[in-house]
Design a protein around this motif. Structure first.
Motif, PDB file in Angstrom:
ATOM      1  N   SER A  72      -4.362   2.236  18.695  1.00 21.54           N
ATOM      2  CA  SER A  72      -3.568   2.879  19.510  1.00 21.54           C
ATOM      3  C   SER A  72      -3.590   3.185  20.866  1.00 21.54           C
ATOM      4  O   SER A  72      -2.585   2.974  21.713  1.00 21.54           O
ATOM      5  CB  SER A  72      -3.412   4.455  18.858  1.00 21.54           C
ATOM      6  N   TYR A  73      -4.650   2.720  21.289  1.00 20.88           N
ATOM      7  CA  TYR A  73      -5.192   3.220  22.793  1.00 20.88           C
ATOM      8  C   TYR A  73      -5.065   1.638  23.293  1.00 20.88           C
ATOM      9  O   TYR A  73      -5.551   1.328  24.639  1.00 20.88           O
ATOM     10  CB  TYR A  73      -6.418   3.706  23.015  1.00 20.88           C
ATOM     11  N   GLU A  74      -5.004   0.380  22.413  1.00 21.06           N
ATOM     12  CA  GLU A  74      -5.016  -0.962  22.985  1.00 21.06           C
ATOM     13  C   GLU A  74      -6.290  -1.279  23.726  1.00 21.06           C
ATOM     14  O   GLU A  74      -6.405  -1.994  24.873  1.00 21.06           O
ATOM     15  CB  GLU A  74      -3.862  -1.009  23.921  1.00 21.06           C
ATOM     16  N   ASN A  75      -7.528  -0.736  23.504  1.00 21.09           N
ATOM     17  CA  ASN A  75      -8.644  -1.067  24.189  1.00 21.09           C
ATOM     18  C   ASN A  75      -9.816  -1.248  23.218  1.00 21.09           C
ATOM     19  O   ASN A  75     -10.910  -1.437  23.797  1.00 21.09           O
ATOM     20  CB  ASN A  75      -9.049   0.140  25.251  1.00 21.09           C
ATOM     21  N   VAL A  76      -9.452  -1.641  21.797  1.00 19.59           N
ATOM     22  CA  VAL A  76     -10.670  -1.642  21.012  1.00 19.59           C
ATOM     23  C   VAL A  76     -11.340  -2.919  21.358  1.00 19.59           C
ATOM     24  O   VAL A  76     -12.609  -3.062  21.052  1.00 19.59           O
ATOM     25  CB  VAL A  76     -10.136  -1.841  19.352  1.00 19.59           C
ATOM     26  N   ASP A  77     -10.753  -3.917  21.717  1.00 19.99           N
ATOM     27  CA  ASP A  77     -11.505  -5.257  22.069  1.00 19.99           C
ATOM     28  C   ASP A  77     -12.639  -4.964  23.144  1.00 19.99           C
ATOM     29  O   ASP A  77     -13.699  -5.460  23.079  1.00 19.99           O
ATOM     30  CB  ASP A  77     -10.625  -6.422  22.433  1.00 19.99           C
ATOM     31  N   ARG A  88      -0.917  -3.478  11.690  1.00 16.19           N
ATOM     32  CA  ARG A  88       0.288  -2.947  12.507  1.00 16.19           C
ATOM     33  C   ARG A  88       0.228  -1.339  12.430  1.00 16.19           C
ATOM     34  O   ARG A  88      -0.334  -0.857  11.489  1.00 16.19           O
ATOM     35  CB  ARG A  88       1.620  -3.462  11.731  1.00 16.19           C
ATOM     36  N   LYS A  89       0.852  -0.668  13.355  1.00 14.87           N
ATOM     37  CA  LYS A  89       1.022   0.864  13.429  1.00 14.87           C
ATOM     38  C   LYS A  89       1.888   1.230  12.036  1.00 14.87           C
ATOM     39  O   LYS A  89       1.502   2.015  11.586  1.00 14.87           O
ATOM     40  CB  LYS A  89       1.530   1.350  14.650  1.00 14.87           C
ATOM     41  N   ASP A  90       3.132   0.503  12.214  1.00 15.58           N
ATOM     42  CA  ASP A  90       3.781   0.972  10.804  1.00 15.58           C
ATOM     43  C   ASP A  90       3.346   0.334   9.623  1.00 15.58           C
ATOM     44  O   ASP A  90       3.058  -0.990   9.539  1.00 15.58           O
ATOM     45  CB  ASP A  90       5.369   0.586  11.382  1.00 15.58           C
ATOM     46  N   GLY A  91       3.113   1.028   8.570  1.00 21.11           N
ATOM     47  CA  GLY A  91       2.555   0.668   7.432  1.00 21.11           C
ATOM     48  C   GLY A  91       0.905   0.105   7.450  1.00 21.11           C
ATOM     49  O   GLY A  91       0.263  -0.314   6.672  1.00 21.11           O
ATOM     50  N   SER A  92       0.299   0.923   8.431  1.00 19.49           N
ATOM     51  CA  SER A  92      -1.061   0.351   8.583  1.00 19.49           C
ATOM     52  C   SER A  92      -1.788   1.051   7.302  1.00 19.49           C
ATOM     53  O   SER A  92      -2.881   0.400   6.948  1.00 19.49           O
ATOM     54  CB  SER A  92      -1.684   1.231   9.759  1.00 19.49           C
ATOM     55  N   GLY A  93      -1.634   2.121   6.652  1.00 19.94           N
ATOM     56  CA  GLY A  93      -2.430   2.347   5.367  1.00 19.94           C
ATOM     57  C   GLY A  93      -2.301   1.363   4.214  1.00 19.94           C
ATOM     58  O   GLY A  93      -3.252   1.129   3.709  1.00 19.94           O
ATOM     59  N   PHE A  94      -1.089   0.937   4.177  1.00 21.91           N
ATOM     60  CA  PHE A  94      -0.911  -0.328   3.115  1.00 21.91           C
ATOM     61  C   PHE A  94      -1.721  -1.630   3.507  1.00 21.91           C
ATOM     62  O   PHE A  94      -2.216  -2.238   2.711  1.00 21.91           O
ATOM     63  CB  PHE A  94       0.578  -0.584   2.878  1.00 21.91           C
ATOM     64  N   GLU A  95      -1.822  -1.904   4.793  1.00 23.37           N
ATOM     65  CA  GLU A  95      -2.474  -3.108   5.313  1.00 23.37           C
ATOM     66  C   GLU A  95      -3.961  -2.945   5.191  1.00 23.37           C
ATOM     67  O   GLU A  95      -4.695  -3.918   4.732  1.00 23.37           O
ATOM     68  CB  GLU A  95      -2.117  -3.155   6.745  1.00 23.37           C
ATOM     69  N   LYS A  96      -4.376  -1.585   5.494  1.00 19.98           N
ATOM     70  CA  LYS A  96      -5.620  -1.269   5.120  1.00 19.98           C
ATOM     71  C   LYS A  96      -6.235  -1.296   3.895  1.00 19.98           C
ATOM     72  O   LYS A  96      -7.265  -1.821   3.479  1.00 19.98           O
ATOM     73  CB  LYS A  96      -6.023   0.140   5.890  1.00 19.98           C
ATOM     74  N   ALA A  97      -5.458  -0.851   2.888  1.00 19.67           N
ATOM     75  CA  ALA A  97      -5.691  -1.002   1.610  1.00 19.67           C
ATOM     76  C   ALA A  97      -5.864  -2.412   1.229  1.00 19.67           C
ATOM     77  O   ALA A  97      -6.578  -2.806   0.118  1.00 19.67           O
ATOM     78  CB  ALA A  97      -4.604  -0.208   0.709  1.00 19.67           C
ATOM     79  N   ARG A  98      -4.651  -3.213   1.727  1.00 17.33           N
ATOM     80  CA  ARG A  98      -4.894  -4.681   1.189  1.00 17.33           C
ATOM     81  C   ARG A  98      -5.995  -5.208   1.517  1.00 17.33           C
ATOM     82  O   ARG A  98      -6.579  -6.124   0.832  1.00 17.33           O
ATOM     83  CB  ARG A  98      -3.834  -5.217   1.958  1.00 17.33           C
ATOM     84  N   ILE A  99      -6.552  -4.963   2.937  1.00 15.18           N
ATOM     85  CA  ILE A  99      -7.845  -5.565   3.228  1.00 15.18           C
ATOM     86  C   ILE A  99      -8.776  -5.393   2.322  1.00 15.18           C
ATOM     87  O   ILE A  99      -9.655  -6.166   1.991  1.00 15.18           O
ATOM     88  CB  ILE A  99      -8.090  -5.192   4.653  1.00 15.18           C
ATOM     89  N   ILE A 100      -8.825  -4.097   1.697  1.00 11.88           N
ATOM     90  CA  ILE A 100     -10.032  -3.755   0.869  1.00 11.88           C
ATOM     91  C   ILE A 100      -9.990  -4.387  -0.353  1.00 11.88           C
ATOM     92  O   ILE A 100     -10.874  -5.076  -0.875  1.00 11.88           O
ATOM     93  CB  ILE A 100     -10.146  -2.103   0.662  1.00 11.88           C
ATOM     94  N   LYS A 101      -8.581  -4.658  -0.870  1.00 13.30           N
ATOM     95  CA  LYS A 101      -8.395  -5.555  -2.197  1.00 13.30           C
ATOM     96  C   LYS A 101      -9.021  -6.796  -2.009  1.00 13.30           C
ATOM     97  O   LYS A 101      -9.534  -7.679  -2.825  1.00 13.30           O
ATOM     98  CB  LYS A 101      -7.108  -5.275  -2.317  1.00 13.30           C
TER      99      LYS A 101
END
Length: 120
Positions: free
Chosen positions: A55-60, A74-87
């Protein structure tokens, strides 16, 4: 790998820590004091992934000095993406830590999900 025996539940063999960035290990995009050192200790035993919508574009610039793997979603749908990565990692091998509504699915998917309450 870290093995943990939980009485009345069973054993966990943890290979990965997936930790949300902002609000969990950072505040307003800046790493919290002591987080770097703690994650460096943990990374001696398991692979650490920092997951974020950046969100702050400074994580790198903040995390690059640590050398952990940063996973951007992605900011939109990030919850689903995070769960997909765990899977994809294999939920039975993952501990996930997060603090926001977009972390709920990730925490549910992991073998051990830890929700934290912080400043944000």
């Amino acid at each position: 790998m870290i093995s943990v025996s939980i009485p009345g539940w069973g054993d966990l063999d943890i290979e990965y820590l997936v930790i949300d960035y902002n609000g969990t290990c950072a505040t307003d995009g800046k790493l919290k004091e002591g987080v770097k050192e703690l994650l460096e200790k943990v990374s001696r035993y398991i692979k650490v992934f920092i997951i974020t919508a950046d969100s702050y574009e400074n994580v790198d610039s903040e995390v690059n000095i640590i050398g952990f793997k940063v996973l951007k979603v992605r900011k939109d749908g990030s919850g689903f993406e995070k769960a997909r990565i765990i899977k994809e990692l294999g939920p039975e091998k993952v501990v996930a830590i997060g603090n926001g509504a977009n972390d709920v699915l990730m925490l549910k998917e992991a073998s051990l999900g830890i929700g934290v309450i912080g400043d944000e």
